[in-house]
Design a protein around this motif. Structure first.
Motif, PDB file in Angstrom:
ATOM      1  N   PHE A  44       5.735   9.235  18.528  1.00 17.43           N
ATOM      2  CA  PHE A  44       6.476   8.281  18.021  1.00 17.43           C
ATOM      3  C   PHE A  44       7.772   8.416  17.428  1.00 17.43           C
ATOM      4  CE2 PHE A  44       2.082   6.596  17.561  1.00 17.43           C
ATOM      5  CZ  PHE A  44       2.257   5.278  18.271  1.00 17.43           C
ATOM      6  N   GLY A  45       8.825   7.844  17.600  1.00 16.91           N
ATOM      7  CA  GLY A  45      10.197   7.793  17.080  1.00 16.91           C
ATOM      8  C   GLY A  45      10.558   6.650  16.463  1.00 16.91           C
ATOM      9  N   ASN A  46      11.870   6.383  16.247  1.00 20.50           N
ATOM     10  CA  ASN A  46      12.406   5.083  15.663  1.00 20.50           C
ATOM     11  C   ASN A  46      13.260   4.279  16.790  1.00 20.50           C
ATOM     12  OD1 ASN A  46      11.706   6.261  12.957  1.00 20.50           O
ATOM     13  ND2 ASN A  46      12.881   7.693  13.844  1.00 20.50           N
ATOM     14  N   SER A  47      13.553   4.558  17.917  1.00 19.88           N
ATOM     15  CA  SER A  47      14.274   3.650  18.636  1.00 19.88           C
ATOM     16  C   SER A  47      13.916   4.459  20.159  1.00 19.88           C
ATOM     17  CB  SER A  47      15.845   4.039  18.364  1.00 19.88           C
ATOM     18  OG  SER A  47      15.974   5.499  18.807  1.00 19.88           O
ATOM     19  N   GLY A  48      14.496   3.476  21.190  1.00 17.09           N
ATOM     20  CA  GLY A  48      14.680   3.560  22.477  1.00 17.09           C
ATOM     21  C   GLY A  48      15.109   5.025  22.743  1.00 17.09           C
ATOM     22  N   ALA A  49      16.184   5.417  22.105  1.00 16.11           N
ATOM     23  CA  ALA A  49      17.061   6.544  22.707  1.00 16.11           C
ATOM     24  C   ALA A  49      16.233   7.896  22.104  1.00 16.11           C
ATOM     25  CB  ALA A  49      18.415   6.726  21.820  1.00 16.11           C
ATOM     26  N   GLU A  50      15.501   7.473  21.248  1.00 14.47           N
ATOM     27  CA  GLU A  50      14.740   8.697  20.438  1.00 14.47           C
ATOM     28  C   GLU A  50      13.469   8.824  21.453  1.00 14.47           C
ATOM     29  OE1 GLU A  50      14.028   9.332  16.298  1.00 14.47           O
ATOM     30  OE2 GLU A  50      15.188   7.645  16.016  1.00 14.47           O
ATOM     31  N   ALA A  51      12.779   7.668  22.045  1.00 19.27           N
ATOM     32  CA  ALA A  51      11.808   7.782  22.788  1.00 19.27           C
ATOM     33  C   ALA A  51      12.155   8.542  24.154  1.00 19.27           C
ATOM     34  CB  ALA A  51      11.210   6.440  23.151  1.00 19.27           C
ATOM     35  N   ASN A  52      13.269   8.223  24.517  1.00 19.54           N
ATOM     36  CA  ASN A  52      13.837   8.913  26.003  1.00 19.54           C
ATOM     37  C   ASN A  52      14.189  10.458  25.545  1.00 19.54           C
ATOM     38  OD1 ASN A  52      13.509   6.750  27.644  1.00 19.54           O
ATOM     39  ND2 ASN A  52      15.426   6.082  27.216  1.00 19.54           N
ATOM     40  N   GLU A  53      14.796  10.686  24.475  1.00 18.38           N
ATOM     41  CA  GLU A  53      15.112  12.127  24.016  1.00 18.38           C
ATOM     42  C   GLU A  53      13.848  12.979  23.972  1.00 18.38           C
ATOM     43  OE1 GLU A  53      19.278  12.701  23.094  1.00 18.38           O
ATOM     44  OE2 GLU A  53      17.581  14.257  22.879  1.00 18.38           O
ATOM     45  N   ALA A  54      12.683  12.367  23.290  1.00 18.90           N
ATOM     46  CA  ALA A  54      11.356  12.895  23.611  1.00 18.90           C
ATOM     47  C   ALA A  54      11.162  13.325  24.927  1.00 18.90           C
ATOM     48  CB  ALA A  54      10.215  12.245  23.081  1.00 18.90           C
ATOM     49  N   ALA A  55      11.222  12.349  25.830  1.00 17.77           N
ATOM     50  CA  ALA A  55      10.752  12.489  27.340  1.00 17.77           C
ATOM     51  C   ALA A  55      11.705  13.492  28.132  1.00 17.77           C
ATOM     52  CB  ALA A  55      11.139  11.045  28.100  1.00 17.77           C
TER      53      ALA A  55
ATOM     54  N   HIS B 225       8.716  19.382  18.648  1.00 18.73           N
ATOM     55  CA  HIS B 225       9.563  18.216  18.460  1.00 18.73           C
ATOM     56  C   HIS B 225       9.206  17.414  17.100  1.00 18.73           C
ATOM     57  CE1 HIS B 225      12.372  15.234  19.753  1.00 18.73           C
ATOM     58  NE2 HIS B 225      11.372  14.374  20.160  1.00 18.73           N
ATOM     59  N   GLY B 226      10.051  16.602  16.625  1.00 16.83           N
ATOM     60  CA  GLY B 226       9.265  15.928  15.232  1.00 16.83           C
ATOM     61  C   GLY B 226      10.327  14.597  15.126  1.00 16.83           C
ATOM     62  N   SER B 227       9.947  13.987  13.975  1.00 14.27           N
ATOM     63  CA  SER B 227      10.876  12.927  13.430  1.00 14.27           C
ATOM     64  C   SER B 227      10.202  12.333  12.085  1.00 14.27           C
ATOM     65  CB  SER B 227      10.872  11.742  14.243  1.00 14.27           C
ATOM     66  OG  SER B 227      11.350  10.640  13.612  1.00 14.27           O
ATOM     67  N   THR B 228      11.311  12.468  11.241  1.00 14.82           N
ATOM     68  CA  THR B 228      10.668  12.342   9.823  1.00 14.82           C
ATOM     69  C   THR B 228      10.223  11.111   9.589  1.00 14.82           C
ATOM     70  OG1 THR B 228      12.471  13.610   8.713  1.00 14.82           O
ATOM     71  CG2 THR B 228      11.466  12.097   7.416  1.00 14.82           C
ATOM     72  N   TYR B 229      10.693  10.042  10.215  1.00 13.34           N
ATOM     73  CA  TYR B 229      10.372   8.641   9.969  1.00 13.34           C
ATOM     74  C   TYR B 229       9.244   8.218  11.027  1.00 13.34           C
ATOM     75  CZ  TYR B 229      14.194   7.057   6.742  1.00 13.34           C
ATOM     76  OH  TYR B 229      14.993   7.037   5.618  1.00 13.34           O
ATOM     77  N   GLY B 230       9.419   8.743  12.317  1.00 12.88           N
ATOM     78  CA  GLY B 230       8.627   8.442  13.457  1.00 12.88           C
ATOM     79  C   GLY B 230       7.216   7.796  13.228  1.00 12.88           C
ATOM     80  N   GLY B 231       6.822   6.670  13.471  1.00 10.20           N
ATOM     81  CA  GLY B 231       5.532   6.243  13.473  1.00 10.20           C
ATOM     82  C   GLY B 231       4.927   6.263  11.892  1.00 10.20           C
TER      83      GLY B 231
ATOM     84  N   LYS C  33       0.816  -1.112  -0.047  1.00  9.78           N
ATOM     85  CA  LYS C  33       0.066   0.145  -0.018  1.00  9.78           C
ATOM     86  C   LYS C  33       0.886   1.115   0.042  1.00  9.78           C
ATOM     87  CE  LYS C  33      -3.970  -2.026   2.577  1.00  9.78           C
ATOM     88  NZ  LYS C  33      -4.292  -2.139   3.920  1.00  9.78           N
ATOM     89  N   VAL C  34       1.424   1.530   1.265  1.00  7.12           N
ATOM     90  CA  VAL C  34       2.312   2.720   1.161  1.00  7.12           C
ATOM     91  C   VAL C  34       3.127   2.477   2.388  1.00  7.12           C
ATOM     92  CG1 VAL C  34       0.541   4.167   2.487  1.00  7.12           C
ATOM     93  CG2 VAL C  34       2.501   5.345   1.097  1.00  7.12           C
ATOM     94  N   LEU C  35       4.532   2.779   2.327  1.00  6.31           N
ATOM     95  CA  LEU C  35       5.478   2.714   3.321  1.00  6.31           C
ATOM     96  C   LEU C  35       5.745   3.823   4.248  1.00  6.31           C
ATOM     97  CD1 LEU C  35       8.557   0.973   1.283  1.00  6.31           C
ATOM     98  CD2 LEU C  35       6.899  -0.011   2.876  1.00  6.31           C
ATOM     99  N   HIS C  36       5.460   5.074   3.566  1.00  5.07           N
ATOM    100  CA  HIS C  36       6.023   6.518   4.252  1.00  5.07           C
ATOM    101  C   HIS C  36       5.217   7.456   3.611  1.00  5.07           C
ATOM    102  CE1 HIS C  36       8.510   8.956   6.677  1.00  5.07           C
ATOM    103  NE2 HIS C  36       8.510   9.807   5.300  1.00  5.07           N
ATOM    104  N   THR C  37       4.803   8.494   4.332  1.00  7.28           N
ATOM    105  CA  THR C  37       4.130   9.793   3.783  1.00  7.28           C
ATOM    106  C   THR C  37       4.579  11.002   4.643  1.00  7.28           C
ATOM    107  OG1 THR C  37       2.391   9.104   5.558  1.00  7.28           O
ATOM    108  CG2 THR C  37       1.839   8.561   3.306  1.00  7.28           C
TER     109      THR C  37
END
Ligand SMILES: Cc1ncc(COP(=O)(O)O)c(C=O)c1O
Length: 410
Positions: free
Chosen positions: A93-104, A272-278, A62-66
């Motif tokens: 949503f981010g892409n890893s544990g480190a990114e999740a913690n960066e957000a926190a 805050h943001g992330s290109t790939y996140g979620g 269907k679609v990988l990324h938008t």
């Protein structure tokens, strides 16, 4: 031969896997290995789980990324599922544990500035913790050797020993800049360290008294591994922020920072943001993972099987003088040795068992798939107990060829 085109950030064992199924990985020579590590707590549903494979393949057609500039329907669905399970309100949503913690960490600092009116907000973090390898999460991490050579570290972290409530109370008395506590409910990298049963409840109380955010790093302990979907659910409390990753995508990179109450209102558009996140692909995989964990009652399974595995080790090697302690919380399982046993990971691999040795080289850490069968669990306990026995008797890998049940060949 050394793979010189890859930076040597890891000491890798000399084996390459080309296929996995359930609790088993198969190397390029056709040997099979019982995976008691799950890619470091990632593949909680085991390898090639049909629900995850199907979700990934279907989404790929269907679609990988938008990008997060548009609505992503399955990201919305995943957020609803996760907030319902966790009793939190919203998710980044981010892409890893480190990114999740960066957000926190960013959330806590912004909470300090915008709600508490504090110019230099600080976060309490623990000795021997692990929160990631980015500059902020490395600075939060309580491991001096991981930090060495990367100074200057990010400021704004105040450290307390793990499982020491008095130390946190003392900081509360002396430091008016604290805005949050960031803590692992069970410390994973430092060797499956399980705190006193009411440790988290006491932290919750102190956070309430001081208007601090209680932030839990469930990157390793989350997604059913501890015997509940999140480990804090053993304690009948709610944190303000919880982060997770690893087991959420079963191998597809995804991380999440969940928040509730005032914490859910801090990160607004543009902060805050992330290109790939979620993105659609990772959310399709994670939805399949979360639904499978819940529908197949895998939290309960993790509790039952984890206890059975730990009891098995206690029975077989618990009394040996080279074993200091066997402990577990669900499928976070540790055999702590009295002496360093770093080579055990190599010896176990020779006998077809994948695990890892952490905690200063003294803790044999197992993070098996939550879907491991009873007979695989029995094989793990029997084979590894024998390996540890032989290792302790200072024999070498050639002696191991005779041990029972250590089937290697596919
Ligand atoms: C508790 C905890 N937090 C954060 C991380 C970092 O996660 P990642 O390697 O996905 O960035 C880890 C990884 O081991 C972890 O165990």
């Amino acid at each position: 031969m050394a793979v010189e085109s890859i930076m040597t950030t890891y000491n890798r064992l000399s084996v390459a896997f080309e296929r996995g199924e359930g609790s088993w990985l198969y190397d390029t020579d056709g040997n099979k290995y019982l995976d008691a590590l799950s890619g470091i707590a990632v593949c909680g549903l085991g390898h090639s789980h049909p629900a995850v494979t199907h979700a990934i393949c279907e989404q790929a057609t269907k679609v990988l990324h938008t990008s997060n500039l548009y609505t992503i329907p399955n990201q919305q669905q995943l957020a609803e599922r996760l907030t319902q399970i966790s009793e939190m309100e919203n998710v980044f949503f981010g892409n890893s544990g480190a990114e999740a913690n960066e957000a926190a960490i960013k959330l806590a600092r912004r909470y300090g500035h915008t709600v508490r009116n504090i110019d230099n907000p600080a976060i309490i973090v623990m000795e021997e913790s692990f929160h990631g390898r980015t500059m902020a999460t490395l600075s939060a991490t309580g491991n001096r050797s991981a930090q060495a050579g990367f100074e200057p570290l990010v400021s704004g972290f105040v450290r307390a020993p793990y499982d020491d409530i008095d130390a946190i109370k003392k900081i509360a008395e002396n430091n008016p800049n604290i805005v949050a506590v960031l803590v692992e409910p069970i410390q994973g990298e430092s060797g499956i360290r399980i705190p006193a049963p009411d440790y988290l409840n006491q932290i919750r109380e102190i956070c309430d008294q001081n208007d601090w955010l209680m932030m839990l790093d469930e990157v390793q302990s989350g997604n059913g591994r501890s015997g509940k979907y999140f480990a804090y659910q053993h304690n009948n409390l709610l944190p303000d922020v919880v982060t997770t990753a690893k087991g959420l995508g079963n191998g597809v990179p995804i991380g999440a920072c969940l928040a509730r109450g005032i914490a859910a209102k801090i990160l607004t558009a543009g902060t805050h943001g992330s290109t790939y996140g979620g993105n659609p692909l990772s959310c399709a995989a994670a939805l399949a993972v979360v639904n499978t964990i819940m529908d197949e009652n895998l939290c309960q399974r993790a509790e039952t099987l984890g206890n059975r595995i730990a009891d098995g080790f206690r029975e077989q090697i618990g009394d040996a003088d080279y074993v200091k302690e066997v402990r577990n919380k669900g499928m976070l399982i540790a055999v702590e040795l009295s002496e360093a046993g770093t080579e055990l990971a190599v010896l176990a691999k020779v006998k077809g068992i994948l695990l890892n040795v952490t905690g200063g080289g003294k803790v044999v850490r197992m993070l098996p798939p939550l879907t491991m069968t009873d007979s695989e669990a029995e094989l793990l306990v029997n084979t590894l107990s024998q390996i540890i026995r032989i290792y302790a008797a200072d024999e070498r890998s050639d002696t191991l060829e005779d041990s029972p049940k250590g089937e290697r060949r596919a």
